[in-house]
Design an enzyme around this catalytic site. Structure first.
Site, PDB file in Angstrom:
ATOM      1  CG  HIS A  69      -1.827   0.921   1.371  1.00 47.24           C
ATOM      2  ND1 HIS A  69      -3.181   0.920   2.192  1.00 47.24           N
ATOM      3  CD2 HIS A  69      -2.149   2.235   0.798  1.00 47.24           C
ATOM      4  CE1 HIS A  69      -3.716   1.934   2.135  1.00 47.24           C
ATOM      5  NE2 HIS A  69      -3.159   2.843   1.175  1.00 47.24           N
ATOM      6  CG  ASN A 103      -5.118   7.834  -4.553  1.00 42.30           C
ATOM      7  OD1 ASN A 103      -3.922   7.314  -4.883  1.00 42.30           O
ATOM      8  ND2 ASN A 103      -5.292   8.663  -3.383  1.00 42.30           N
ATOM      9  CG  ASP A 167      -6.703   5.023  -2.547  1.00 36.08           C
ATOM     10  OD1 ASP A 167      -5.632   4.211  -2.176  1.00 36.08           O
ATOM     11  OD2 ASP A 167      -6.728   6.083  -1.537  1.00 36.08           O
ATOM     12  CG  HIS A 194      -8.141   2.434   1.180  1.00 39.26           C
ATOM     13  ND1 HIS A 194      -7.744   1.330   0.221  1.00 39.26           N
ATOM     14  CD2 HIS A 194      -7.129   3.098   1.124  1.00 39.26           C
ATOM     15  CE1 HIS A 194      -6.542   1.458  -0.289  1.00 39.26           C
ATOM     16  NE2 HIS A 194      -5.975   2.642   0.124  1.00 39.26           N
ATOM     17  CG  HIS A 242      -5.282   2.018   5.987  1.00 35.89           C
ATOM     18  ND1 HIS A 242      -6.641   2.107   6.039  1.00 35.89           N
ATOM     19  CD2 HIS A 242      -5.153   3.023   5.234  1.00 35.89           C
ATOM     20  CE1 HIS A 242      -7.471   2.731   5.165  1.00 35.89           C
ATOM     21  NE2 HIS A 242      -6.262   3.492   4.580  1.00 35.89           N
ATOM     22  CG  ASN A 298      -8.609   9.751   5.822  1.00 37.26           C
ATOM     23  OD1 ASN A 298      -9.137  10.402   6.803  1.00 37.26           O
ATOM     24  ND2 ASN A 298      -8.759  10.296   4.638  1.00 37.26           N
ATOM     25  CG  ASP A 325      -1.862   4.768   3.439  1.00 39.07           C
ATOM     26  OD1 ASP A 325      -2.080   5.108   2.267  1.00 39.07           O
ATOM     27  OD2 ASP A 325      -2.985   5.197   4.264  1.00 39.07           O
ATOM     28  N   PRO A 339      -4.922  14.480   4.057  1.00 37.55           N
ATOM     29  CG  PRO A 339      -6.492  12.754   3.608  1.00 37.55           C
ATOM     30  CD  PRO A 339      -6.091  14.075   3.223  1.00 37.55           C
TER      31      PRO A 339
HETATM   32  O1  DOR Z   1      -4.336   9.493   4.833  1.00 37.81           O
HETATM   33  C1  DOR Z   1      -4.415   8.692   3.815  1.00 37.81           C
HETATM   34  N1  DOR Z   1      -4.269   9.425   2.548  1.00 37.81           N
HETATM   35  N2  DOR Z   1      -4.847   7.418   3.624  1.00 37.81           N
HETATM   36  C2  DOR Z   1      -4.831   6.777   2.555  1.00 37.81           C
HETATM   37  O2  DOR Z   1      -5.441   5.783   2.503  1.00 37.81           O
HETATM   38  C3  DOR Z   1      -4.709   7.665   1.343  1.00 37.81           C
HETATM   39  C4  DOR Z   1      -4.046   8.773   1.374  1.00 37.81           C
HETATM   40  C5  DOR Z   1      -3.835   9.747   0.348  1.00 37.81           C
HETATM   41  O3  DOR Z   1      -3.781   8.981  -0.728  1.00 37.81           O
HETATM   42  O4  DOR Z   1      -3.170  10.641   0.448  1.00 37.81           O
HETATM   43 ZN    ZN Z   2      -3.813   4.532   0.887  1.00 38.86          ZN
END
Ligand code: DOR
Ligand code: ZN
Length: 447
Positions: A69, A103, A167, A194, A242, A298, A325, A339
């Site tokens: 991940h 993503n 995602d 996720h 996660h 996240n 992640d 995040p």
């Molecule tokens: O905090 C996060 N950011 N968690 C994820 O699973 C994906 C992500 C991101 O793409 O920035």
């Molecule tokens: Zn992720």
């Protein structure tokens, strides 16, 4: 591919999921040829051209790490990360294989887009990158992506695709999720879920102005329950990304307990990962960093009770693997509340300190969690172990090296570490990819 003519790794502590012994390893043509216990005759003169790296009896040699991940942000967000900077960060952290989430901009939702990414990564020759295919077009949750057009099993047709995922945007429509899981089952690969978004109860709590840590817990628990149920119906392999709450851990543990008897080994399969930050940190850290900025991720960092439940889940096998992640962002984006944490270059040290140096697990078990088990989840039978015929993807680790996290020194463009300045014990010194040294932090063990 430019493979090294021969590499002798001499006088190391050899560690993998089933091994912990002094010895040496001989790699040729990118593949492990022999693993020698201490005292065996070494093949030093077998080839005129070879390189020897000495472990001095104390350095550890382990399989390179496998990350289920990561976000390399390529294409589309070069200010956050590129294939080049992400790959350099990966090898600096000891990774030989990285699964990259879809993503990006554009979203990786066609075979052609995934193939372009894979080709570019292979040309760099640093890590084996596996692009994730999104479940729906543009991750919009409306129309299935290319997944329904592909011939299965992918291990025979497109073996460089090993995981599907929407995602952080879980597929909201139950029917579409079910169809996606059925396609994944037909293709023979897991869907990484996720479990960030989900459920009317969480939406209500959010609308009522409850704090994020409150509604995001309801959302994660609801989403975990939902994908387990759908996967049971579709008979597919769901991999929970996660995991962060005690309740999710309990749901996964319970479902794993019943999966064999109900469906048999060919049917519903459930695996789960935890991230180093959820295993090592709690909301106190998020608060200190800034809940809405540098501490935002996240799912969010949770309570000590959740963290201990995650560690328990690692100990009893409910959690199968540790995945970073790795989510690099710019400073400006973090200040706007993006995040995610950058994680590839600190994961080994964090996990070693929290789990091994606290005597919760052995280094062999950590190797299983970071190499052998994630390789198995991906169906990659040629890596994650240190035995003849396995890939020459290895790392040299100084488990006692003291260093301090300095994001300015990261190869990653994302400086958004949750542990800036943290004193660490344990460091990856050398990363070997298919028998070639692709990262080394110093040369004094060379000859
Ligand atoms: O905090 C996060 N950011 N968690 C994820 O699973 C994906 C992500 C991101 O793409 O920035
Ligand atoms: Zn992720």
């Amino acid at each position: 591919m430019n493979l090294s003519p021969g590499l002798l790794l001499r006088d190391f502590r050899l560690v993998d999921e089933t091994l912990d012994m002094p010895g040496s390893v001989w790699i040729e043509q990118g593949v492990i040829q022999d693993v020698f216990p201490q005292g065996a005759t070494l093949p030093e003169t077998r080839l005129p051209m070879h390189r020897t790296i000495h472990g001095g009896g104390t350095l550890v040699l382990m399989p390179a790490l496998v990350d289920l991940h990561a976000h390399f942000r390529d294409p589309g967000y070069p200010e956050k990360e590129t294939l080049e900077s992400g790959s350099l960060a990966a090898v600096a952290g000891g990774y030989g294989t990285v699964v990259c989430m879809a993503n990006t901009k554009p979203v990786i939702d066609t075979l052609a887009k995934a193939k372009t990414l894979k080709k570019r990564a292979d040309a760099l020759g640093l890590v084996d990158l596996y692009p994730v295919l999104a479940l729906t077009q543009g991750m919009e949750g409306k129309v299935l992506s290319d997944i329904h057009l592909l011939k299965g099993p992918l291990s025979k047709t497109e073996p460089w695709i090993r995981m599907l995922s929407e995602d952080g945007k879980d597929v909201v429509s139950d029917e579409l999720l079910y169809r996606a899981l059925q396609e994944a089952h037909r293709l023979g690969i897991p869907v990484s879920c996720h479990c960030d978004a989900g459920g009317p109860e969480a939406e209500e709590a959010k609308a009522a102005g409850k704090p994020r840590e409150f509604w995001s817990r309801i959302a994660e628990n609801h989403a975990t329950q939902r994908v387990i149920e759908r996967a049971r119906q579709a008979q597919g392999h769901v991999h929970i990304a996660h995991v962060s709450t005690k309740e999710s851990v309990d749901l996964i543990r319970k479902a794993k307990g019943t999966q064999q008897e109900k469906t048999g080994p060919q049917g519903f399969t459930l695996t789960a990962e935890a991230s180093p930050h959820h295993l090592c940190l709690t909301h106190g850290t998020a608060h200190a960093l800034g809940d809405a900025t540098w501490g935002r991720v996240n799912p969010p960092l949770r309570t000590e009770v959740d963290r201990q439940a995650l560690i328990e889940a690692v100990l009893d096998g409910t959690i199968d693997a540790i995945a970073t992640d790795h989510a690099p962002h710019t400073e400006a984006d973090k200040l706007q509340g993006a995040p995610g944490f950058t994680g590839l270059e600190t994961s080994f040290a964090l996990c070693q300190m929290e789990l091994v140096l606290q005597d919760r697990i052995t280094l062999s078990r950590l190797s299983a969690l970071m190499s052998a088990s994630p390789a198995r989840i991906l169906g990659l039978t040629d890596r994650g172990r240190m035995a003849p015929k396995f890939r020459g993807d290895l790392i040299v680790v100084d488990t006692e090296a003291a260093w301090q996290v300095n994001p300015d020194l990261f190869r990653s463009r994302g400086k958004n570490s949750p542990v800036p300045g943290l004193p660490c014990t344990g460091r990856v010194l050398i990363t070997i990819y298919q028998g070639r040294v692709v990262f080394e932090s110093f040369l004094s063990h060379d000859s």
